[in-house]
Design an enzyme around this catalytic site. Structure first.
Site, mmCIF file in Angstrom:
data_model
loop_
_atom_site.group_PDB
_atom_site.id
_atom_site.type_symbol
_atom_site.label_atom_id
_atom_site.label_comp_id
_atom_site.label_asym_id
_atom_site.label_seq_id
_atom_site.Cartn_x
_atom_site.Cartn_y
_atom_site.Cartn_z
ATOM 1 N N LYS A 13 -16.406 -73.580 -33.614
ATOM 2 C CA LYS A 13 -16.137 -72.425 -34.471
ATOM 3 C C LYS A 13 -15.067 -72.839 -35.487
ATOM 4 O O LYS A 13 -14.115 -73.548 -35.130
ATOM 5 C CB LYS A 13 -15.653 -71.261 -33.598
ATOM 6 C CG LYS A 13 -15.392 -69.973 -34.357
ATOM 7 C CD LYS A 13 -14.949 -68.851 -33.404
ATOM 8 C CE LYS A 13 -14.741 -67.530 -34.116
ATOM 9 N NZ LYS A 13 -14.315 -66.449 -33.192
ATOM 10 N N SER B 108 -17.140 -62.284 -33.528
ATOM 11 C CA SER B 108 -16.941 -63.041 -34.738
ATOM 12 C C SER B 108 -17.492 -64.463 -34.661
ATOM 13 O O SER B 108 -17.668 -65.097 -35.692
ATOM 14 C CB SER B 108 -15.436 -63.112 -35.056
ATOM 15 O OG SER B 108 -14.743 -63.807 -34.035
ATOM 16 N N SER C 45 -15.672 -61.622 -28.960
ATOM 17 C CA SER C 45 -16.336 -62.497 -29.929
ATOM 18 C C SER C 45 -17.087 -63.689 -29.369
ATOM 19 O O SER C 45 -17.759 -64.383 -30.125
ATOM 20 C CB SER C 45 -15.319 -63.010 -30.949
ATOM 21 O OG SER C 45 -15.077 -62.016 -31.906
HETATM 22 N N1 GLN Z 1 -14.891 -57.353 -32.921
HETATM 23 C C1 GLN Z 1 -13.521 -57.410 -32.504
HETATM 24 C C2 GLN Z 1 -12.628 -57.405 -33.718
HETATM 25 O O1 GLN Z 1 -13.134 -57.227 -34.772
HETATM 26 C C3 GLN Z 1 -13.287 -58.624 -31.670
HETATM 27 C C4 GLN Z 1 -13.224 -59.882 -32.486
HETATM 28 C C5 GLN Z 1 -12.913 -61.083 -31.652
HETATM 29 O O2 GLN Z 1 -13.075 -61.088 -30.443
HETATM 30 N N2 GLN Z 1 -12.390 -62.093 -32.328
HETATM 31 O O3 GLN Z 1 -11.447 -57.560 -33.642
#
Ligand code: GLN
Length: 490
Positions: free
Chosen positions: A76, A151, A175
């Site tokens: 990532k 994400s 995410s």
């Molecule tokens: N969707 C959540 C956010 O927008 C979690 C994102 C993540 O786990 N990095 O913060």
């Protein structure tokens, strides 16, 4: 080879059936052919990959290969990679070439794994759909008009389309698990502190945790084993003996393999809000778990519905602090024209950050400001403690907790992008786990309407990663959901 498990790839490399250079080339050519329609990668590092593959082949020849030597993977783009662009999905870092490797990256390099490149993600890991990426959304391989989740959407899409066998991700509120669910792959976020955050660009430091994507629990176990471990450069890294997360997987399953396992079903995870097709797949998977010998018990997480409001105070608060370093001075984007220092900061930040990142910086700065701190931030921290206590109470009566990973299957690109609250609600089942710091896993458990994958989430007590992986592995030995591939991957 494209669909082979890590164990099969290892055997092929060890037997000389394929070289690491050939294997890397196979996947790099696939990326070249398929990624234009998936946008799973921000950077493909063909030269670096081939160089690493040649070094892996030399280790193989010298009899010095470890479990991941010569295995292709992707990171990532939140992980710093020395000499390779590290954008974090942001215009702010669109030109940032990291001078050092994240701890996870150096561990995997030392293991001889071959990084093919950096995967697409929501900007600074803020999002649930990958639509917040400065580099455009990654697409879901099962239906390229749909989001892959976020994400870590690029890593999930890349593994689902077999552009790479395994990939790293990070999970602050879901995410790793949510995109794994929406793309039909397996993903695990370990206990907070198990994977070092050194060189992992910070979003919300008390929640951020590195994790692993693979086609199966067995592949995730191998990747996690190589990623985890104490690192003195991360002050929240846990000093514990190294673990082999695959250690129980090889044990022969005598009789019913999950006999004695008590699975807790939180009533709050099975209420309204879950789509019918997700519910049907999850219920069928639970039947399968029972057939494997597990028993199910009802449990309750009474404060779970407060996880989203608590998270959207705590995470932005930490983000507003973490992202203050991006000021156009030391690295990253700097505005071309400005009158004075203050304007340089404000214009660089106004131009470099996208809308969602700005929204969170504003919210975070607000909740931390004098007069609001007690009303919001402190209250959210108290809720966080209550949520963690709920899990401990529930886990007193069961070994693992199961439920849906995501309330729906993958939605259409654009469907929720104008409605942040709808977007935030898609993490309703995953966020509480981060607030509690517990390990969580998602594995494919069926398909919903339109042949879109559904994920089952397993949550366990601190340091129960091996147990979660083992349960998922037994399920996968008895089912083939994790072996289904989207048409694009054929
Ligand atoms: N969707 C959540 C956010 O927008 C979690 C994102 C993540 O786990 N990095 O913060």
């Amino acid at each position: 080879m494209i669909n082979a498990s890590l164990t099969e790839l290892r055997a092929a490399l060890d037997a000389g059936k394929i070289s690491s250079v050939e294997l890397a080339t196979l996947f790099l050519d696939r990326i070249e052919r398929l990624d234009p329609s998936l946008n799973a990668f921000i950077t493909v590092d063909r030269d670096g990959a081939l160089e690493a593959a040649r070094a892996a082949d030399a280790r193989l020849a010298a009899g010095d290969a470890g479990p991941l030597t010569g295995i292709p993977l992707a990171h990532k783009d939140v992980f710093c990679t020395e000499g390779v662009l590290t954008t974090c999905g942001s215009k702010m870092l669109a030109n940032f070439v990291s001078p050092y490797d994240a701890h996870v990256v150096s561990l995997l390099k030392a293991a001889g794994a071959v990084s093919l490149g950096k995967t697409n993600m929501d900007e600074f890991a803020m999002g649930s759909s990958n639509e917040n990426s400065h580099f455009g959304p990654a697409k879901n391989p099962w239906d390229t008009t749909r989001i892959p989740g976020g994400s870590s959407g690029g890593s999930a899409a890349a593994v689902a389309a077999r552009l790479v066998p395994i990939a790293t991700g990070t999970d602050t509120g879901g995410s790793v698990r949510q995109p794994a669910a929406l793309t039909g792959v397996t993903g695990i976020k370990p206990t907070y502190g198990v994977v070092s955050r050194y060189g992992m660009i910070a979003y919300a430091s008390s929640l951020d945790q590195g994790g692993a994507f693979g086609a199966s629990a067995a592949d995730c176990a191998q990747l996690l084993t190589a990623m985890a471990g104490f690192d003195p450069r991360d002050s929240t890294s846990l000093e514990r003996p190294a673990e082999d997360y695959s250690r129980e997987l090889a044990a022969p399953a005598a009789g019913r393999p999950l006999a004695g396992l008590r699975i807790g079903l939180p009533k709050e995870f099975f209420g309204a809000g879950m789509a019918d097709d997700v519910r049907a797949a999850v219920e069928a998977a639970l039947d399968e778990y029972r057939a494997l010998g597990a028993t199910t018990v009802d449990v309750s997480l009474p404060n779970a519905q407060l996880a989203i409001p608590a998270y959207y105070v705590i995470a932005p608060a930490e983000a507003s602090s973490n992202l203050s370093r991006f000021d156009g001075v030391r690295y990253g984007h700097r505005a071309a024209e400005y009158r004075d220092l203050a304007e340089m900061y404000s214009k660089s930040r106004a131009e470099g950050f996208g809308a969602e990142v700005k929204r969170r910086i504003l919210v975070g700065t607000y909740v931390l400001s004098h007069g609001y701190y007690d009303a919001y931030y402190l209250q959210a921290q108290k809720l966080r403690r209550l949520i963690a206590q709920d899990f401990q109470a529930a886990l007193a009566g069961c070994d693992i907790i199961a439920g849906p990973t995501s309330p729906t299957t993958a939605w259409a690109i654009g469907e929720k992008s104008d409605d942040p609250v709808q977007m935030y609600l898609s993490d309703i089942y995953t966020i509480a786990v981060n607030l509690a710091g517990l390990p969580g896993l998602s594995h494919p458990c069926g398909f919903g309407a339109g042949e879109l994958p559904v994920g089952l989430q397993l949550v366990g007590d601190y340091f129960s990663e091996a147990r979660l992986l083992n349960a998922a592995h037994r399920f996968q030995q008895a089912s083939d959901w994790h072996l289904r591939r989207p048409a694009i991957a054929a």
